[in-house]
Design a protein around this motif. Structure first.
Motif, mmCIF file in Angstrom:
data_model
loop_
_atom_site.group_PDB
_atom_site.id
_atom_site.type_symbol
_atom_site.label_atom_id
_atom_site.label_comp_id
_atom_site.label_asym_id
_atom_site.label_seq_id
_atom_site.Cartn_x
_atom_site.Cartn_y
_atom_site.Cartn_z
ATOM 1 N N ARG A 61 0.578 -1.237 -0.372
ATOM 2 C CA ARG A 61 -0.169 -0.297 -0.053
ATOM 3 C C ARG A 61 0.815 1.171 -0.006
ATOM 4 N N SER A 62 1.766 1.369 0.644
ATOM 5 C CA SER A 62 2.604 2.474 1.185
ATOM 6 C C SER A 62 3.395 2.819 -0.675
ATOM 7 N N LEU A 63 4.052 1.792 -1.202
ATOM 8 C CA LEU A 63 4.559 2.143 -2.298
ATOM 9 C C LEU A 63 4.161 2.083 -3.569
ATOM 10 N N SER A 64 2.596 2.385 -3.809
ATOM 11 C CA SER A 64 1.399 2.592 -4.162
ATOM 12 C C SER A 64 1.383 4.586 -3.825
ATOM 13 N N THR A 65 1.510 4.675 -2.655
ATOM 14 C CA THR A 65 1.025 6.070 -1.940
ATOM 15 C C THR A 65 2.432 6.775 -1.966
ATOM 16 N N ALA A 66 3.240 6.631 -1.159
ATOM 17 C CA ALA A 66 4.237 7.446 -0.995
ATOM 18 C C ALA A 66 6.147 7.290 -1.538
ATOM 19 N N ALA A 67 6.318 7.895 -1.493
ATOM 20 C CA ALA A 67 7.897 8.180 -2.447
ATOM 21 C C ALA A 67 8.658 6.977 -1.298
ATOM 22 N N LEU A 68 9.388 6.416 -2.126
ATOM 23 C CA LEU A 68 10.595 5.595 -1.221
ATOM 24 C C LEU A 68 11.120 6.375 -0.397
ATOM 25 N N PRO A 69 11.586 5.383 0.290
ATOM 26 C CA PRO A 69 12.989 6.588 1.438
ATOM 27 C C PRO A 69 14.077 6.059 0.674
ATOM 28 N N ASP A 70 14.850 6.563 1.194
ATOM 29 C CA ASP A 70 16.431 6.938 0.182
ATOM 30 C C ASP A 70 17.385 6.108 1.018
#
Length: 254
Positions: A61-70
């Protein structure tokens, strides 16, 4: 600043890892990202509700709504039989510039980690010196990646921009003006997009200005004076963060 997230199903372990990250020399260049179950654990008061949610589903779910962290810390052996290495292989694009740091008490998983691109493998219990070394390598890799030349569109042409030559960038509606030593390049681009592609020493001093800290000679609170005499505004909204970033940059370069 570089963002950090933790994938860990044990709230106590995640909180301890977050504490150690805060204590590392790299901490001044890091901020915790709002991502994946890690968020609840990274906060100083872990959420009990997080333990009841399927970790794999959270990550999807997070991958579809948020940017990847560094930088992403991933526990290898997670609840419900989830393997952190498999999770990275399936859910993190291989070309993504994410610095993966695996964490595990089970060293037999270490060989499998080398089938995925990663920065470090930390064994539990995590030692501060090892974590510091892992973060230093991750930040160095991120810095190196951000020194690559920018390519911007100017009409039908592509213009190559060397980041170290850029003094500041100003935004004018849908265009930006990139001020280098010997020229000013005007191109169609968003200043926010360029900000993500530039090294950490480029900081917003105003919603319309992005400045290279290496060229800042004076900061009065309301404006900047650059080495070439240029004056840039500093907005009230950016003032506190800018001052912190400038001080951190000066300390690193002493």
């Amino acid at each position: 600043m570089y963002t950090v997230a933790i994938v860990e199903d044990d709230a106590a372990h995640a909180a301890e890892l977050a504490r150690m990250i805060d204590a590392s020399p790299a901490a001044e260049r890091l901020e915790f990202a709002a991502a994946w179950r890690a968020v609840d654990n990274i906060q100083r008061t872990p959420s009990d509700d997080a333990s009841s949610r399927p970790l794999d589903a959270d990550l999807h779910r997070s991958l579809s709504t948020a940017a990847l962290p560094d930088i992403l810390f991933v526990d290898v052996r997670l609840a419900d039989g989830v393997n952190g290495i498999d999770l990275v292989r399936r859910l993190i694009p291989s070309a993504a510039p994410v610095q993966i740091i695996y964490v595990s008490a089970y060293l037999e998983y270490a060989p499998a980690a080398y089938h995925t691109r990663h920065t470090w493998f930390l064994s539990k219990p995590v030692v501060q010196d090892e974590l510091d070394a892992a973060l230093a390598r991750a930040v160095e890799a991120l810095d190196t990646g951000r020194t690559e030349p920018l390519l911007v569109h100017q009409g039908s042409s592509l213009i190559r921009i060397a980041p170290h030559e850029v003094r500041y960038i100003e935004s004018d509606r849908r265009k930006v003006r990139i001020h280098e030593h010997a020229r000013t390049v005007e191109a169609y681009a968003r200043i926010s997009e360029l900000e993500t592609q530039l090294p950490d020493q480029f900081v917003r001093c105003h919603k319309s200005f992005l400045v290279n800290l290496a060229y800042v000679m004076e900061f009065t609170g309301r404006e900047l004076v650059l080495a070439d005499g240029a004056h840039l505004p500093v907005s009230q909204r950016c003032r506190k963060t800018f001052a912190e970033r400038l001080m951190a940059f000066v300390r690193r370069t002493l």
